[in-house]
Write an enzyme that holds these catalytic residues in place. Structure first.
Site, PDB file in Angstrom:
ATOM      1  N   TYR A  72     -10.536  14.172 -15.787  1.00  0.00           N
ATOM      2  CA  TYR A  72     -11.598  15.158 -16.010  1.00  0.00           C
ATOM      3  C   TYR A  72     -11.778  16.028 -14.765  1.00  0.00           C
ATOM      4  O   TYR A  72     -12.868  16.356 -14.361  1.00  0.00           O
ATOM      5  CB  TYR A  72     -12.911  14.454 -16.382  1.00  0.00           C
ATOM      6  CG  TYR A  72     -13.944  15.368 -17.002  1.00  0.00           C
ATOM      7  CD1 TYR A  72     -13.840  15.761 -18.328  1.00  0.00           C
ATOM      8  CD2 TYR A  72     -15.021  15.837 -16.254  1.00  0.00           C
ATOM      9  CE1 TYR A  72     -14.783  16.592 -18.894  1.00  0.00           C
ATOM     10  CE2 TYR A  72     -15.977  16.666 -16.820  1.00  0.00           C
ATOM     11  CZ  TYR A  72     -15.845  17.052 -18.134  1.00  0.00           C
ATOM     12  OH  TYR A  72     -16.783  17.883 -18.701  1.00  0.00           O
ATOM     13  N   GLY A  73     -10.655  16.405 -14.166  1.00  0.00           N
ATOM     14  CA  GLY A  73     -10.678  17.265 -12.990  1.00  0.00           C
ATOM     15  C   GLY A  73     -10.555  18.722 -13.375  1.00  0.00           C
ATOM     16  O   GLY A  73     -11.098  19.164 -14.384  1.00  0.00           O
ATOM     17  N   GLU A 129       0.551  13.517  -8.473  1.00  0.00           N
ATOM     18  CA  GLU A 129       0.879  12.347  -7.658  1.00  0.00           C
ATOM     19  C   GLU A 129       0.381  11.035  -8.268  1.00  0.00           C
ATOM     20  O   GLU A 129       0.841   9.965  -7.882  1.00  0.00           O
ATOM     21  CB  GLU A 129       0.360  12.504  -6.225  1.00  0.00           C
ATOM     22  CG  GLU A 129      -1.131  12.653  -6.098  1.00  0.00           C
ATOM     23  CD  GLU A 129      -1.627  14.098  -6.118  1.00  0.00           C
ATOM     24  OE1 GLU A 129      -2.728  14.330  -5.602  1.00  0.00           O
ATOM     25  OE2 GLU A 129      -0.937  14.984  -6.665  1.00  0.00           O
ATOM     26  N   HIS A 176       1.643  20.936 -17.603  1.00  0.00           N
ATOM     27  CA  HIS A 176       2.865  21.520 -17.062  1.00  0.00           C
ATOM     28  C   HIS A 176       3.913  20.422 -17.008  1.00  0.00           C
ATOM     29  O   HIS A 176       3.610  19.256 -17.232  1.00  0.00           O
ATOM     30  CB  HIS A 176       2.653  22.195 -15.701  1.00  0.00           C
ATOM     31  CG  HIS A 176       2.175  21.278 -14.630  1.00  0.00           C
ATOM     32  ND1 HIS A 176       3.016  20.433 -13.946  1.00  0.00           N
ATOM     33  CD2 HIS A 176       0.948  21.080 -14.125  1.00  0.00           C
ATOM     34  CE1 HIS A 176       2.316  19.752 -13.057  1.00  0.00           C
ATOM     35  NE2 HIS A 176       1.054  20.120 -13.161  1.00  0.00           N
ATOM     36  N   GLY A 201      -8.408  25.405 -13.933  1.00  0.00           N
ATOM     37  CA  GLY A 201      -9.329  24.969 -14.982  1.00  0.00           C
ATOM     38  C   GLY A 201     -10.584  25.796 -15.129  1.00  0.00           C
ATOM     39  O   GLY A 201     -10.994  26.117 -16.244  1.00  0.00           O
TER      40      GLY A 201
END
Length: 142
Positions: free
Chosen positions: A25-26, A83, A107, A133
């Site tokens: 949820y970033g 990462e 992506h 976002g």
């Protein structure tokens, strides 16, 4: 075989019958989760700890671990930082992804570089946003 779809090809009614898990949820996750929910979709969020967990809850989402969300979902959107994505995919997503489920990425970094090799019985897609976002969300709201 690669097939590219555009807005004119979308049939939202198909997704209305599906449970969608947004994992992460970033930056991208909050935009995708809110845009999908505001479009009438059934969205849950997979998030583990930290400020994004609180943000998702405050936004009114049902929040659970990535593993729990994957078990419940017909569609899983992987929207984690690159990462962390491969490790979380292997430990929480892959063992819980239902046969025939859909898994999407914002992506293709982890796919292209072989960090993630989706199961053969999963449907894989990519939704490539045209910005960070907060801009994806702002454009939706416009």
């Amino acid at each position: 075989m690669l097939k590219v779809y555009y807005d004119k090809d979308a049939r939202k009614a198909v997704l209305k019958k599906k449970k969608i898990a947004v994992v992460g949820y970033g930056s991208q996750g909050h935009a995708h989760a809110n845009n999908l929910r505001d479009s009438g979709m059934d969205v849950i969020v997979g998030e583990t700890k930290g400020p994004n967990l609180d943000k998702a809850r405050k936004a009114g989402f049902k929040v659970m671990t990535a593993a729990e969300a994957t078990k419940k979902a017909d569609v899983v959107m992987m929207l984690l930082p690159d990462e962390y994505m491969a490790d979380i995919y292997r430990s929480e997503i892959e063992p819980n992804l239902r046969k025939g489920a859909y898994i999407g990425f914002a992506h293709g970094f982890n796919i292209h570089y072989g960090q993630i090799a989706p199961l053969a019985n999963a449907n894989v897609f990519m939704t490539a946003p045209k910005g960070p976002g907060h801009l994806v969300r702002a454009e939706y709201l416009k």
